[in-house]
Design an enzyme around this catalytic site. Structure first.
Site, mmCIF file in Angstrom:
data_model
loop_
_atom_site.group_PDB
_atom_site.id
_atom_site.type_symbol
_atom_site.label_atom_id
_atom_site.label_comp_id
_atom_site.label_asym_id
_atom_site.label_seq_id
_atom_site.Cartn_x
_atom_site.Cartn_y
_atom_site.Cartn_z
ATOM 1 N N LYS A 151 0.857 -1.195 0.000
ATOM 2 C CA LYS A 151 0.000 0.000 0.000
ATOM 3 C C LYS A 151 0.886 1.235 0.000
ATOM 4 O O LYS A 151 1.942 1.220 0.637
ATOM 5 C CB LYS A 151 -0.905 0.014 1.239
ATOM 6 N N HIS A 267 -6.778 -13.148 -7.401
ATOM 7 C CA HIS A 267 -7.572 -12.070 -6.812
ATOM 8 C C HIS A 267 -8.933 -12.075 -7.492
ATOM 9 O O HIS A 267 -9.052 -12.492 -8.644
ATOM 10 C CB HIS A 267 -6.850 -10.730 -7.028
HETATM 11 C C1 CAP Z 1 -7.034 -5.373 0.977
HETATM 12 C C2 CAP Z 1 -7.147 -5.289 -0.499
HETATM 13 C C3 CAP Z 1 -7.801 -6.460 -1.232
HETATM 14 C C4 CAP Z 1 -9.158 -6.856 -0.731
HETATM 15 C C5 CAP Z 1 -10.063 -7.467 -1.759
HETATM 16 C C6 CAP Z 1 -7.905 -4.031 -0.856
HETATM 17 O O1 CAP Z 1 -6.444 -4.206 1.526
HETATM 18 O O2 CAP Z 1 -5.899 -5.132 -1.069
HETATM 19 O O3 CAP Z 1 -7.861 -6.138 -2.583
HETATM 20 O O4 CAP Z 1 -8.910 -7.796 0.260
HETATM 21 O O5 CAP Z 1 -11.199 -8.028 -1.178
HETATM 22 O O6 CAP Z 1 -7.441 -3.340 -1.751
HETATM 23 O O7 CAP Z 1 -8.931 -3.798 -0.264
HETATM 24 P P1 CAP Z 1 -6.558 -3.845 3.075
HETATM 25 P P2 CAP Z 1 -11.450 -9.594 -1.174
HETATM 26 O O8 CAP Z 1 -5.848 -4.928 3.834
HETATM 27 O O9 CAP Z 1 -5.854 -2.519 3.212
HETATM 28 O O10 CAP Z 1 -8.005 -3.785 3.419
HETATM 29 O O11 CAP Z 1 -10.246 -10.220 -0.525
HETATM 30 O O12 CAP Z 1 -12.678 -9.747 -0.372
HETATM 31 O O13 CAP Z 1 -11.581 -10.030 -2.573
HETATM 32 MG MG MG Z 2 -6.432 -4.861 -3.067
#
Ligand code: CAP
Ligand code: MG
Length: 412
Positions: A151, A267
Site C-alpha cells: 500500500k 484475486h
Molecule cells: C485489501 C485489499 C484487497 C481486498 C479485496 C484491498 O487491503 O488489497 O484487494 O482484500 O477483497 O485493496 O482492499 P486492506 P477480497 O488490507 O488494506 O483492506 O479479498 O474480499 O476479494
Molecule cells: Mg487490493
C-alpha cells in the site's frame, strides 16, 4: 408444434453424467414454469416451440429440472452439452450462468452452487502447488501464512515497493503481493518492480527468511502467458491474476504453461458485482470451484464476516470448502482472507476459519505507527498468540508492536 416439458421433478440423476446447478429464483410466474424456462433457454429450447427440435435431440441434450424447494430450483445439464477442451470455462459459464440472467420473466436469479461430473473434472489439472506446495516453498508447515498487500495500491516506485517487501519480510511476513490495480504503470514498470522485489526476497533468503511476492500479471488474453514467463524470468516468486477481469481462461493458460514454476495467487476484484446481491447473480463458491479446476494456488475467499468487505460467514465457509474439500481430484487451494485485516481481529478470524489460511493485511501493516516492519511484526505476533491460545492483551505485554497495533485499532 410439439411442446416439450423440461420438468423431471423428483428424478435422481447420475452426478457423473450431469452438471447439476442450484438456482435461487424470484419470479411472479409459477416456479415450475420459470424453472422450465431456464432449462429450455440454457439447453435445447427457446421462447416458442421450434420445428427443428426432434425427440432424439431433446431426450439427449435437454436440461432437466429435477427439484424445486422453496425458491431453489435444481437443474441437471447433460455432460454432453459441454465443450471442455475447446470452449472450457467460458462455454461452461455460458450454459450454467448465461442468458438466464436476462430472462424478463425472472425478477432475480442467483446461481448458488454447481457440481461437475468426473469426466469434466478430469479434463482440468487444478493447482500445481496448492496450499501444501506453497507451505513447502515458504517452510511454514502449520501456522497461517501471513501476508501483506503493498500500500498505497498505486504510486510507489519499484525501489519503494522492494523496500516495503524487505521490511515486511524482516518483520516475519511470508507473503507479499501487488494490489489488483497495479500492473505496469509508468511509475512502477513491471520488469523493474519484479527485479527489485526479487532482490529483496533473495536478501531475506540469505538472512534465513522465506518469502514470496505475487506480481500482478493481469492483462490481455494474447499477452498473459508471455508476461507470466517474462515475470518469472525477472525473478517473480509468485504470479497474481485478477480472475474475473481477465477470465478463467487466463488462470488456466498460465497454470497449464509447463514453463511456469511458481504459484498463482488469484484475486477476485469485481466479484461483488455478481456475488453481493442475495437474490441475483452468482455465488462466490461457483467461482472458487472453477478457480481450483483452472489451477489457482491461492484464492481470496473473504474474511468470514470479520474484515471490511461484504461477506456472510456461511458464504466464506462454502468458499473455504471449495478450496479445501477432498471431493475433487485436485490439490487444495490456499484460502486467502483479506480486506480490512489487522492484528486485533486475527483471533476471531482463526476461530472462524482455522489455521490453514493466508491472512493478509495492507492497511493493517502499512498503517502501523511504527512503520511496515513493526506492522508486520504485530501481525505475526497476533498470529503466534492466536495459535498458542494466548489472549492478545496478554501477549502484547511482552510484544511492543502488537501493543501499539491494539492501541491503534483495538480488537474485535
Ligand atoms: C485489501 C485489499 C484487497 C481486498 C479485496 C484491498 O487491503 O488489497 O484487494 O482484500 O477483497 O485493496 O482492499 P486492506 P477480497 O488490507 O488494506 O483492506 O479479498 O474480499 O476479494
Ligand atoms: Mg487490493
Amino acid at each position: 408444434m410439439k411442446s416439450y416439458s423440461y420438468l423431471h421433478l423428483g428424478e435422481e440423476v447420475d452426478r457423473d453424467a450431469y452438471v447439476v446447478c442450484r438456482y435461487r429464483v424470484t419470479t411472479d410466474l409459477p416456479l415450475d414454469k420459470a424453472a422450465g424456462a431456464i432449462a429450455a433457454e440454457q439447453s435445447t429450447g427457446t421462447w416458442t416451440g421450434i420445428s427443428t427440435l426432434k425427440d432424439d435431440v431433446f431426450d439427449r441434450y435437454a436440461g432437466r429440472v429435477i427439484g424445486i424447494a422453496g425458491d431453489m430450483v435444481t437443474i441437471a445439464y447433460p455432460e454432453e452439452d459441454f465443450s471442455i477442451r475447446t470452449g472450457a470455462v467460458p462455454q461452461v459459464l455460458s450454459v450454467i450462468a448465461g442468458n438466464l440472467f436476462g430472462l424478463s420473466a425472472l425478477k432475480g436469479v442467483r446461481l448458488e452452487d454447481v457440481s461437475f461430473p468426473k469426466g469434466i473434472m478430469k479434463q482440468y489439472k487444478g493447482p500445481k502447488f496448492g496450499d501444501a506446495g506453497m507451505r513447502k516453498i515458504l517452510d511454514r508447515p502449520e501456522k497461517p501464512l501471513v501476508g501483506t498487500i503493498v500500500k498505497p495500491k498505486i504510486g510507489l516506485s519499484p525501489e519503494d515497493t522492494a523496500k516495503y517487501i524487505y521490511e515486511a519480510g524482516s518483520g516475519g511476513l511470508t507473503n507479499g503481493k501487488d494490489d489488483e490495480t497495479l500492473v505496469d504503470q509508468a511509475f512502477c514498470p513491471i520488469e523493474d518492480r519484479t527485479k527489485a522485489v526479487a532482490e529483496a526476497i533473495d536478501r531475506l533468503k540469505e538472512e534465513g527468511h522465506h518469502m514470496m511476492h505475487a506480481i500482478n500479471i493481469s492483462t490481455n488474453g494474447q499477452d498473459i502467458r508471455e508476461l507470466a514467463e517474462d515475470a518469472q524470468e525477472w525473478g517473480a516468486t509468485e504470479l497474481m491474476i485478477d480472475v474475473l477481469t481477465c477470465g478463467f481462461g487466463a488462470v488456466q493458460a498460465v497454470a497449464e504453461d509447463p514453463k511456469i514454476k511458481v504459484p498463482i495467487h488469484v484475486h477476485r476484484t469485481m466479484h461483488g458485482a455478481m456475488t453481493k446481491d442475495p437474490l441475483n447473480g452468482i455465488a462466490m463458491v461457483v467461482f472458487a470451484k472453477m478457480v481450483r479446476m483452472c489451477g489457482g494456488d491461492a484464492l481470496h475467499i473473504g474474511t468470514l464476516g470479520v474484515g471490511k468487505m461484504e461477506g456472510q460467514v456461511s458464504e466464506g465457509e462454502l468458499n473455504q470448502q471449495a478450496c479445501q474439500s477432498g471431493d475433487v481430484p485436485y490439490r487444495k487451494v490456499m484460502p486467502v482472507c483479506s480486506g480490512g485485516m489487522y492484528p486485533g481481529i486475527v483471533p476471531s478470524l482463526i476461530k472462524a476459519a482455522g489455521t490453514n489460511i493466508q491472512i493478509q493485511a495492507g492497511g493493517g501493516v502499512a498503517g502501523h505507527p511504527g512503520g511496515v516492519r513493526a506492522g508486520a511484526m504485530a501481525l505475526c505476533q497476533a498470529v503466534d498468540a492466536a495459535c498458542e491460545g494466548i489472549a492478545l492483551n496478554d501477549y502484547a505485554k511482552t510484544h511492543r508492536e502488537l501493543q501499539q497495533a491494539l492501541d491503534q485499532w483495538g480488537s474485535k
